[in-house]
Scaffold this motif. Structure first.
Motif, PDB file in Angstrom:
ATOM      1  N   TYR A  78      -8.728  -7.204  13.409  1.00  0.00           N
ATOM      2  CA  TYR A  78      -8.059  -6.140  12.680  1.00  0.00           C
ATOM      3  C   TYR A  78      -7.387  -5.214  13.686  1.00  0.00           C
ATOM      4  O   TYR A  78      -7.828  -5.110  14.832  1.00  0.00           O
ATOM      5  CB  TYR A  78      -9.018  -5.387  11.768  1.00  0.00           C
ATOM      6  CG  TYR A  78     -10.046  -4.517  12.448  1.00  0.00           C
ATOM      7  CD1 TYR A  78     -11.302  -5.015  12.781  1.00  0.00           C
ATOM      8  CD2 TYR A  78      -9.765  -3.173  12.746  1.00  0.00           C
ATOM      9  CE1 TYR A  78     -12.242  -4.214  13.405  1.00  0.00           C
ATOM     10  CE2 TYR A  78     -10.723  -2.369  13.359  1.00  0.00           C
ATOM     11  CZ  TYR A  78     -11.958  -2.892  13.689  1.00  0.00           C
ATOM     12  OH  TYR A  78     -12.887  -2.102  14.297  1.00  0.00           O
TER      13      TYR A  78
ATOM     14  N   SER B 265      -4.811  -8.337   4.922  1.00  0.00           N
ATOM     15  CA  SER B 265      -4.809  -7.133   4.090  1.00  0.00           C
ATOM     16  C   SER B 265      -4.347  -5.935   4.905  1.00  0.00           C
ATOM     17  O   SER B 265      -4.312  -5.988   6.133  1.00  0.00           O
ATOM     18  CB  SER B 265      -6.205  -6.854   3.526  1.00  0.00           C
ATOM     19  OG  SER B 265      -7.010  -6.223   4.491  1.00  0.00           O
TER      20      SER B 265
ATOM     21  N   LYS C 288     -10.346  -8.493   3.702  1.00  0.00           N
ATOM     22  CA  LYS C 288     -10.032  -7.159   3.204  1.00  0.00           C
ATOM     23  C   LYS C 288     -10.696  -6.145   4.112  1.00  0.00           C
ATOM     24  O   LYS C 288     -11.840  -6.351   4.538  1.00  0.00           O
ATOM     25  CB  LYS C 288     -10.537  -6.987   1.767  1.00  0.00           C
ATOM     26  CG  LYS C 288     -10.249  -5.604   1.194  1.00  0.00           C
ATOM     27  CD  LYS C 288     -10.577  -5.518  -0.293  1.00  0.00           C
ATOM     28  CE  LYS C 288     -10.339  -4.118  -0.810  1.00  0.00           C
ATOM     29  NZ  LYS C 288     -10.577  -4.014  -2.245  1.00  0.00           N
TER      30      LYS C 288
ATOM     31  N   PHE D 118     -15.115  -2.559  -3.402  1.00  0.00           N
ATOM     32  CA  PHE D 118     -14.504  -1.231  -3.261  1.00  0.00           C
ATOM     33  C   PHE D 118     -15.616  -0.239  -2.989  1.00  0.00           C
ATOM     34  O   PHE D 118     -16.802  -0.555  -3.159  1.00  0.00           O
ATOM     35  CB  PHE D 118     -13.686  -0.850  -4.502  1.00  0.00           C
ATOM     36  CG  PHE D 118     -14.492  -0.675  -5.759  1.00  0.00           C
ATOM     37  CD1 PHE D 118     -15.158   0.514  -6.042  1.00  0.00           C
ATOM     38  CD2 PHE D 118     -14.590  -1.720  -6.685  1.00  0.00           C
ATOM     39  CE1 PHE D 118     -15.896   0.664  -7.206  1.00  0.00           C
ATOM     40  CE2 PHE D 118     -15.327  -1.576  -7.845  1.00  0.00           C
ATOM     41  CZ  PHE D 118     -15.988  -0.384  -8.106  1.00  0.00           C
TER      42      PHE D 118
ATOM     43  N   GLU E 241      -6.485   7.605   4.990  1.00  0.00           N
ATOM     44  CA  GLU E 241      -6.331   8.635   3.985  1.00  0.00           C
ATOM     45  C   GLU E 241      -5.395   9.764   4.417  1.00  0.00           C
ATOM     46  O   GLU E 241      -4.685  10.332   3.592  1.00  0.00           O
ATOM     47  CB  GLU E 241      -7.704   9.200   3.634  1.00  0.00           C
ATOM     48  CG  GLU E 241      -7.700   9.932   2.325  1.00  0.00           C
ATOM     49  CD  GLU E 241      -9.011  10.620   2.119  1.00  0.00           C
ATOM     50  OE1 GLU E 241      -9.493  10.577   1.001  1.00  0.00           O
ATOM     51  OE2 GLU E 241      -9.562  11.171   3.090  1.00  0.00           O
TER      52      GLU E 241
ATOM     53  N   SER F 172      -4.653  -3.173   9.642  1.00  0.00           N
ATOM     54  CA  SER F 172      -4.274  -4.478   9.117  1.00  0.00           C
ATOM     55  C   SER F 172      -5.340  -5.479   9.529  1.00  0.00           C
ATOM     56  O   SER F 172      -5.890  -5.394  10.634  1.00  0.00           O
ATOM     57  CB  SER F 172      -2.905  -4.896   9.660  1.00  0.00           C
ATOM     58  OG  SER F 172      -2.984  -5.048  11.061  1.00  0.00           O
TER      59      SER F 172
ATOM     60  N   ILE G 105     -11.235  -1.795   4.655  1.00  0.00           N
ATOM     61  CA  ILE G 105     -10.983  -0.415   4.241  1.00  0.00           C
ATOM     62  C   ILE G 105     -11.719   0.504   5.197  1.00  0.00           C
ATOM     63  O   ILE G 105     -12.725   0.129   5.822  1.00  0.00           O
ATOM     64  CB  ILE G 105     -11.408  -0.118   2.774  1.00  0.00           C
ATOM     65  CG1 ILE G 105     -12.896  -0.330   2.562  1.00  0.00           C
ATOM     66  CG2 ILE G 105     -10.606  -0.944   1.804  1.00  0.00           C
ATOM     67  CD1 ILE G 105     -13.334   0.050   1.146  1.00  0.00           C
ATOM     68  N   GLN G 106     -11.183   1.683   5.333  1.00  0.00           N
ATOM     69  CA  GLN G 106     -11.836   2.668   6.182  1.00  0.00           C
ATOM     70  C   GLN G 106     -11.836   3.988   5.429  1.00  0.00           C
ATOM     71  O   GLN G 106     -10.818   4.408   4.874  1.00  0.00           O
ATOM     72  CB  GLN G 106     -11.093   2.815   7.498  1.00  0.00           C
ATOM     73  CG  GLN G 106     -11.864   3.685   8.468  1.00  0.00           C
ATOM     74  CD  GLN G 106     -11.219   3.736   9.825  1.00  0.00           C
ATOM     75  OE1 GLN G 106     -10.005   3.819   9.931  1.00  0.00           O
ATOM     76  NE2 GLN G 106     -12.030   3.685  10.869  1.00  0.00           N
TER      77      GLN G 106
ATOM     78  N   GLN H 274       0.843  -1.188   0.000  1.00  0.00           N
ATOM     79  CA  GLN H 274       0.000   0.000   0.000  1.00  0.00           C
ATOM     80  C   GLN H 274       0.876   1.233   0.000  1.00  0.00           C
ATOM     81  O   GLN H 274       1.948   1.264   0.611  1.00  0.00           O
ATOM     82  CB  GLN H 274      -0.911   0.013   1.250  1.00  0.00           C
ATOM     83  CG  GLN H 274      -2.100  -0.919   1.185  1.00  0.00           C
ATOM     84  CD  GLN H 274      -3.227  -0.359   0.336  1.00  0.00           C
ATOM     85  OE1 GLN H 274      -3.444   0.843   0.332  1.00  0.00           O
ATOM     86  NE2 GLN H 274      -3.929  -1.231  -0.366  1.00  0.00           N
TER      87      GLN H 274
ATOM     88  N   TRP I 188      -4.531  -1.506   4.995  1.00  0.00           N
ATOM     89  CA  TRP I 188      -5.166  -0.291   4.474  1.00  0.00           C
ATOM     90  C   TRP I 188      -4.527   0.915   5.132  1.00  0.00           C
ATOM     91  O   TRP I 188      -4.428   0.983   6.362  1.00  0.00           O
ATOM     92  CB  TRP I 188      -6.667  -0.314   4.801  1.00  0.00           C
ATOM     93  CG  TRP I 188      -7.386   0.943   4.390  1.00  0.00           C
ATOM     94  CD1 TRP I 188      -7.761   1.972   5.190  1.00  0.00           C
ATOM     95  CD2 TRP I 188      -7.813   1.282   3.078  1.00  0.00           C
ATOM     96  NE1 TRP I 188      -8.392   2.949   4.476  1.00  0.00           N
ATOM     97  CE2 TRP I 188      -8.435   2.543   3.155  1.00  0.00           C
ATOM     98  CE3 TRP I 188      -7.716   0.642   1.837  1.00  0.00           C
ATOM     99  CZ2 TRP I 188      -8.975   3.183   2.049  1.00  0.00           C
ATOM    100  CZ3 TRP I 188      -8.259   1.289   0.733  1.00  0.00           C
ATOM    101  CH2 TRP I 188      -8.883   2.535   0.851  1.00  0.00           C
ATOM    102  N   TRP I 189      -4.052   1.824   4.319  1.00  0.00           N
ATOM    103  CA  TRP I 189      -3.415   3.032   4.861  1.00  0.00           C
ATOM    104  C   TRP I 189      -4.466   4.145   4.872  1.00  0.00           C
ATOM    105  O   TRP I 189      -5.010   4.467   3.823  1.00  0.00           O
ATOM    106  CB  TRP I 189      -2.223   3.422   3.990  1.00  0.00           C
ATOM    107  CG  TRP I 189      -1.191   4.235   4.718  1.00  0.00           C
ATOM    108  CD1 TRP I 189      -1.427   5.207   5.647  1.00  0.00           C
ATOM    109  CD2 TRP I 189       0.218   4.138   4.604  1.00  0.00           C
ATOM    110  NE1 TRP I 189      -0.270   5.720   6.121  1.00  0.00           N
ATOM    111  CE2 TRP I 189       0.786   5.083   5.499  1.00  0.00           C
ATOM    112  CE3 TRP I 189       1.083   3.349   3.838  1.00  0.00           C
ATOM    113  CZ2 TRP I 189       2.162   5.274   5.642  1.00  0.00           C
ATOM    114  CZ3 TRP I 189       2.449   3.542   3.977  1.00  0.00           C
ATOM    115  CH2 TRP I 189       2.995   4.499   4.877  1.00  0.00           C
TER     116      TRP I 189
END
Lengths: 992, 411
Positions: free
Chosen positions: A254, A235, A286, A337, A240, A247, A288-289, A195, A237-238
């Motif tokens: 997570y 997975s 997976k 997504f 924003e 992670s 995401i935030q 990422q 996710w970085w």
């Protein structure tokens, strides 16, 4: 001289053929079979789906679609768009990477492959070193980071796929800097995730399978920070703002890790959670935030369900503030997504797009309750298995609007928001007419699709199950959820392959587009006549039983029973409402069906015979048994699904027994005669089954099985008995090559309701070659096929020529044969099988307009053979005009599913969920025509525009100076010019 | 049959009506009498025979000599069977067979016997207008045979057998190939063979090449294919009715064969090459079509020197013109068409009987065949007998087995 002239005529005919016929496979409708990867470009607003068969499909705004196919027959495992560009990279199962681009050509974009690449490791290295497991398309658009199974990261320059060896991040570099106290430092395993820091493109996080994450600086080529997670990583996710990393792990947890701005001190895991905890959970595959302008962020993750109790669910959890929903899908989740608002696509999340194995589901995240947005494409055609299809061209506006209105009432649970994926421009001209595709399904539903354009859009769904008693609990609602249930499941998606009762399956459909009468027939011999009603109505549907055996004795039906009809009134919603029901006895599958709305008659056939039903008086007019007394198979009902298993089991037992018998037979000579005959029969059967490569050569005889099966049924107003008076007539063709013709006497209109309709046998034709009759058409005095009922009354067709003599065209699987009427004698024929070895599988009548002159056109027969070829046969001369390979020969279900339109197009299933559309006409072609332009990115560093199709430019470096930009602008202009001139051309040709 | 068997008072010869009704003559079959129409040169005679006891061949022979007023002339008798083949009558057995198969009438053709050179041409009733372009070749070949009047090999009269197979095109095919025609019509025997995929070896300019081929895999015992002796297991199939099978799938070849099953011509490369035809010098010295009766064995494949068929000079053939229009190689005109609307007096009867399975009968002769022998024959015969008056009346014989019946003689 004569010869010369004839030659001239031939070449003229050849020219004409070119103007009339042209074969194209134009577009694939429905949902791709076995999707395996999902990609999305926020800047292009395009969605990409890769499939296990190596296809890559791009979708934008409705009508914008592209399709590509990798030469390798390998599954697409990952799809990544290069940020802010029109290129995308696909990773295949065979470890090859492919670069695709949307190249503008004549004002239209085309998807084409421009490069391929396979990582090569150092000599002697195991293949795992270069086996790609993670791909990161760097935001610069110039770099591709490839993480491998060996734990290395390779950096490759794109689009040319140039390896930048000096910048590679080897496992040793990373491992040396791993803190000594990290448990798993000896084996970091493969790279699971890569990422980029959203605020600093020089920083990437490398996630190793063992759990360790390393933040790496690409410029300085060193590790900045180590994140010592200890669970198997799924997975990364970085966030924003670049401030923290999420992670997700294989134990269903997570974690949130702060990223230190000072590059020195090691940060600890700030927050760790197992959302569906206590008991062991499945991995969160997976996470995401996404932040919102005001208020808490959206957290979305897939999986993580408690292993024991809900391990079989396919869930995505959405958590926003206090709202927590576990979206429960009916098939496996491939990927998902979120789409974000705003011109830069960095605003609030507006929609969640989920690709599951059998459908694409889009959830509106901005409307209360997160409703589903109806997809304009990629609709799962197979939400219940397709059992038949029927196409109706040129629907009158009135009927169209009524069907849409009825459909709107059914889709109130969908979100009102527009479709959120809007990339590209649809440049296809508006469809010239409204076309309807009706699909019958195994669960007894009929779905109406708008087949006018590139998008096969669902309009309305008719369910016939309500007429019958079924095992299904009517209260079994898909969306029900118990209060306080944990996890808070919510069922989404419409894919539901489980049918309550296979007898409900729809087998034949016929719609009269002028009157709005519809007839559907199903697996258990049920025939429903329905009428379009704009109001809901409560009514009882009375069943009329038709005994097709007509006293034939010695038969016992061993198939399924007929459906039980509800005797109480049933409430039917607005739309098509059944008012008449015929049930065939024995309840064999209906094999032929037609409706004549002007005469108010429905004719149907099964493997036992055919019947004629007057739906105004609700009365049987004619019942005819076509059964051959020696045909035992017809009675067994082997067409029923349940039965076929039983039968094959029985046969395999027979086979086993048979092999024993044959061993013994040499010793025992004095067997009873009957037994011997039986044994011989069985031997023959077994022989046929055991040696599939052997084919029997035998003339067809009248005692072959299913000779009585009615294959086609047809109404015609023609000269059946004498050449001066035309009368209504009914024609039926059987599997045994027999055609029955009946003369119908209809009472005058004013007495239509009380005087009986009568049918009188007029002719029977037994084709000598005994091949199954698959089509019957009556041609008028001009040699044109008779128009549909009511077509003339609505001024939509020229009235047929009743002066000249009519002809009867009988299409068998082997021959096309024209007979004179009223005295039936053979006039012309075309032998297909005897010459070609192929057999007619599907046939339709179509009209072909010339591409050169507006007013010239011809009628022709469109034929699909068992070899998968499509032929056009001229009318009335029955001569082969053109033929093209269309479907693979082995694709039996594809061939069987083919349906033709009245204007030379066709559809066939390429998978259970996808229709391929093809066109044989030069004039009627429905294909995607669309343009995708590079989004203008304000102040961004490097950015390219669609390139002209010059091969060298593909490899041109992306750097542009001012001059280049100018040139490009010019090109752009000329492209637009092209486009307008193209449009002009279109207009011109339309006027011409 | 429930349909009434009313003797038809049809005395309008040539009219459309009577023609229609004549096609319904199976109705009369309930009577125990066989109509016999015999033809000698240009003259016709009509008589009736008892179906049960028609007597012997010699009696019949004498009777015909009598009624044709040719008592001293040596003649050959032949009859047209239901398939339109001309079969001989020369003993009691085949005479009885002829009488029993008469349906509805027995057509006798009498020809003068010209020594031993005249034989009944087996192929005479099957004029080929198309096919494999064989007609031209055959006639030219046979002309030369005739002009030389070469005694050659003689094949005796076919004894009550119908031709069921033949080897054709011997002169234009390579010696290693054999083109076999199977006549399915008339017999109720199954064709009786199976085919399979296989590998064939071809010699090409590049050397020996293996290509996929289609082979006969099995012959059914008692089937047509086996009984001819001309096809064998592992024979490679090269062509079906003139169409090369190279590149076609097994299913395609199967479909082609089934579609042509009524008149199947297969070109094979026999796996056993020992029985091949050897060309003997002159190409035209031998007839081009060999024939093997059902009694024929594999060995008889060599005797392909059969009488020349269908040449114009042959008096027998000329007189056989009654069979013109027979088209057993053209399946399609053999379609059965039942036109109930023409049957006004029987209509009600028909309608109520409509679920009778009378249409499923495999025998085409009972119903009208539009261009078939029946139609053309009956038309011409009606006219002929009118021109000639009715000589049968005058030449009535005293033999008991014969009986005249005005009702039946008139058509």
């Amino acid at each position: 001289m004569k010869r010369f002239r004839r030659h001239g005529q031939e070449s003229q005919r050849d020219r004409l053929k070119q103007e009339l016929f042209q074969f194209n496979k134009t577009v694939e409708h429905g949902f791709p079979h076995q999707p395996s990867a999902l990609g999305y470009s926020p800047s292009l607003q395009l969605l990409a789906i890769g499939t296990r068969s190596g296809a890559i499909k791009l979708y934008g705004a409705p009508g914008v679609e592209f399709m590509g196919l990798h030469d390798e027959n390998a599954a697409v495992t990952q799809v990544h768009f290069l940020p802010h560009q029109v290129e995308l990279v696909t990773l295949l199962d065979d470890n090859s990477l492919h670069m695709w681009t949307l190249r503008a050509h004549k004002g239209l974009s085309e998807l084409m492959e421009i490069g391929r690449f396979t990582l090569t490791g150092p000599p002697g290295a195991p293949p795992s070193v270069t086996r790609v497991t993670a791909v990161l398309a760097h935001s610069s658009g110039e770099l591709l980071l490839l993480g491998t199974e060996g734990g290395h990261v390779f950096i490759v320059e794109v689009p040319g796929f140039r390896e930048l060896e000096e910048r590679n991040i080897s496992l040793d570099q990373v491992a040396s800097s791993v803190p000594d106290d990290y448990i798993g430092r000896r084996n970091l395993e493969h790279i699971e995730a890569l990422q980029e820091n959203p605020v600093n493109p020089n920083q990437v996080v490398i996630g190793y399978g063992r759990g360790l994450m390393v933040i790496w600086d690409l410029e300085k080529q060193c590790a900045i920070q180590h994140i010592p997670a200890t669970q198997q990583l799924e997975s990364v996710w970085w966030a924003e703002d670049g401030g923290y990393i999420l992670s997700s792990h294989s134990d269903g947890s997570y974690c949130r890790w702060m990223v230190s701005v000072e590059e020195v001190n090691e940060e600890e895991e700030e927050k760790s959670d197992i959302p569906y905890g206590h008991f062991p959970c499945k991995a969160i595959s997976k996470i995401i935030q996404l932040p919102t302008q005001e208020g808490p962020p959206f957290l979305l993750f897939s999986g993580g369900m408690p292993r024991a109790s809900y391990g079989d669910r396919h869930c995505i959890t959405v958590i926003h503030s206090k709202t927590h929903v576990a979206l429960d899908f009916t098939s496996r989740i491939i990927d998902f997504f979120a789409i974000r608002e705003g011109p830069q696509h960095i605003g609030d999340p507006s929609a969640l797009v989920v690709l599951v194995e059998e459908e694409l589901v889009v959830i509106d995240l901005q409307t209360e309750g997160w409703p589903v947005i109806q997809t304009p494409y990629l609709v799962p055609l197979h939400s219940s298995a397709i059992t038949c299809s029927h196409h109706v061209s040129a629907i009158p506006l009135k009927l169209w609007e009524r069907v849409i209105a009825a459909g709107d009432l059914q889709s109130t649970h969908y979100s009102k928001r527009p479709w959120p994926i809007t990339g590209g421009q649809n440049l296809a001209p508006d469809p010239p007419q409204r076309d309807l595709l009706l699909t019958g399904h195994e669960d007894g539903t009929v779905r109406f699709w708008d087949a006018s354009g590139v998008c096969l859009y669902p309009m309305y769904k008719l369910s016939t199950a309500g007429v019958f008693h079924t095992d299904a609990d009517p209260n079994d609602n898909m969306n029900q959820g118990t209060e306080g249930e944990w996890p808070p499941f919510r069922k989404v998606g419409c894919f539901d392959p489980y049918s309550d009762d296979p007898r409900l399956g729809i087998q034949k459909i016929h719609l009269c587009k002028y009157s709005g009468y519809l007839t559907v027939a199903g697996t258990a011999g049920q025939i429903l006549v329905l009428e379009l009603n704009d109001e809901a109505a409560e009514q009882t549907v009375e069943a009329k039983v038709v005994d097709l055996l007509q006293g034939q004795e010695g038969f016992r039906w061993k198939g399924h029973t007929q459906l039980d009809v509800r005797e109480e009134p049933v409430l039917f919603p607005p739309g098509f409402q059944p008012f008449s029901l015929v049930q065939c006895q024995p309840p064999a599958v209906v094999t032929a069906l037609t409706l004549h709305s002007e005469w108010k008659l429905v004719a149907f056939g099964t493997s036992h015979g055919f019947g004629l039903y007057d739906y105004q008086q609700k009365n049987n007019v004619l019942i005819k048994c076509t059964l051959n007394p020696s045909d035992q198979l017809a009675m067994e009902g082997p067409l029923s699904r349940v039965k076929s298993i039983k039968k094959s089991l029985r046969q395999s037992f027979r086979r086993i027994r048979r092999s024993r018998v044959s061993l013994r037979k040499h010793h025992v000579n004095n067997a009873a005669k009957l037994q011997e005959a039986n044994a011989r029969l069985e031997a023959e059967l077994a022989e046929m089954e055991l040696a599939p490569v052997q084919r029997k050569i035998e003339a067809r005889s009248s005692d072959d099985s299913f000779t009585g099966l009615v294959r086609t049924i047809y109404f015609a107003d023609t000269f059946l008995s004498d050449s001066s008076h035309n009368t209504p007539s009914l024609w039926a063709g059987t599997n045994g090559g027999c055609v029955f013709a009946y003369m119908l006497r209809l009472p005058p209109v004013e007495h239509r309701a009380d005087e009986p309709v009568t049918a009188q046998s007029a002719k029977e034709i037994q084709l000598m070659h005994r091949a199954p009759v698959v089509g019957i058409v009556v041609l008028d005095g001009h040699g044109a096929p008779l128009p549909e009922p009511l077509e003339v009354a609505h001024d939509l067709a020229r009235s047929p020529d009743m002066q000249g003599s009519h002809h009867l065209l009988v299409i068998s699987e082997e021959q096309f044969k024209v007979f004179t009427l009223p005295k039936v004698s053979a006039k012309m024929k075309l032998k297909l099988t005897a010459v070609d070895g192929s057999r007619v599988r599907r046939v339709g009548v179509a009209w072909f307009g010339s591409s050169r002159s507006e007013d010239y056109g011809e009628s022709g027969l469109v034929v699909l053979t068992n070899q998968g070829d499509v032929h056009v046969v001229s009318l009335p001369t029955v001569k082969l005009q053109v033929h093209y390979p269309c479907v693979r020969r082995e694709d039996v279900s594809g061939i069987a599913s083919c349906v033709f339109t009245k204007h030379g197009q066709g559809f066939y299933l390429i998978s259970p969920s996808e229709f391929e559309r093809f066109s044989l006409s030069t004039r009627c072609v429905v294909e995607p025509r669309c343009l995708v332009e590079v989004p203008l990115l304000s102040g961004s560093s490097t950015q390219r525009r669609p390139k002209p199709d010059v091969a060298s430019s593909a490899h041109r470096n992306a750097r542009q100076d001012g001059e280049d930009a100018e040139v490009l602008q010019e090109i752009q202009k000329s492209l637009e010019g092209d486009q307008t001139s193209f449009l002009e051309n279109n207009v011109k040709s339309a006027v011409a | 049959m429930v349909l009434s068997a009313v003797p038809q008072p049809t005395s309008q010869p040539g009219s459309r009506m009577s023609r229609q009704q004549q096609h319904r003559t199976p109705l009369k079959l309930t009577d125990n009498v066989v109509e016999v129409k015999s033809k000698f040169e240009a003259e016709y005679r009509r008589i009736a025979l008892k179906r049960n006891g028609p007597g012997g061949f010699t009696e019949f022979y004498r009777l015909l000599q009598n009624i044709h007023r040719i008592p001293g002339v040596d003649v050959l008798l032949g009859y047209a069977d239901v398939q339109g083949d001309l079969l001989p009558i020369n003993n009691d057995d085949n005479f009885h067979k002829a009488v029993s198969s008469a349906n509805p009438l027995l057509r006798i053709i009498i020809t003068k016997s010209e020594g031993e050179h005249v034989v009944l041409p087996t192929d005479s009733l099957q004029r080929r207008k198309k096919g494999l372009g064989l007609t031209g070749l055959r006639t030219s070949g046979s002309d030369s045979t005739r002009s030389k009047n070469k005694p050659g090999l003689m094949i005796g009269l076919p004894q009550n057998f119908r031709q069921i197979s033949s080897i054709i095109d011997v002169d234009i095919l390579p010696e290693t190939h054999r083109r076999v025609r199977l006549h399915k019509h008339g017999t109720h025997k199954p064709l009786g063979f199976y085919i399979r995929d296989g590998v064939s070896v071809r010699v090409t300019s590049q050397g020996v090449e293996k290509v996929p081929g289609v082979f006969i895999s099995r012959l059914v015992r008692g089937g047509l294919a086996e009984s001819t002796g001309l096809l064998g297991v592992n024979d490679e199939i090269l062509e079906v009715n003139g169409i090369d099978v190279a590149g076609k799938s097994l299913d395609q070849v199967t479909d082609m064969m089934v579609a042509n099953s009524h008149n199947l011509i297969v070109t094979v490369k026999p796996s056993n090459q020992r029985n091949n035809v050897v060309h003997r010098g002159s190409k035209t010295s031998m007839g081009n079509s060999g024939s093997v009766g059902s009694a024929g064995s594999a060995g008889s494949a060599l005797s392909h020197d059969s009488p020349s068929p269908a040449s114009q000079s042959n008096p027998i053939t000329a007189s056989n013109s009654i069979a013109e229009g027979d088209s057993d190689d053209d399946d399609d005109d053999g379609d059965l068409i039942l036109e109930n609307d023409c049957l006004t007096p029987y209509e009600s009867h028909r309608v109520t009987n409509s679920n009778n399975t009378n249409l499923n009968r495999p025998l085409p002769q009972s119903v009208s065949l539009p261009n078939s022998v029946g139609a053309s024959l009956s038309d011409s015969s009606v006219l002929m007998s009118n021109h000639n008056g009715n000589p049968a009346h005058t030449s009535s014989s005293s033999q008991e087995s014969m009986r005249e019946d005005g009702n039946i003689i008139t058509l």
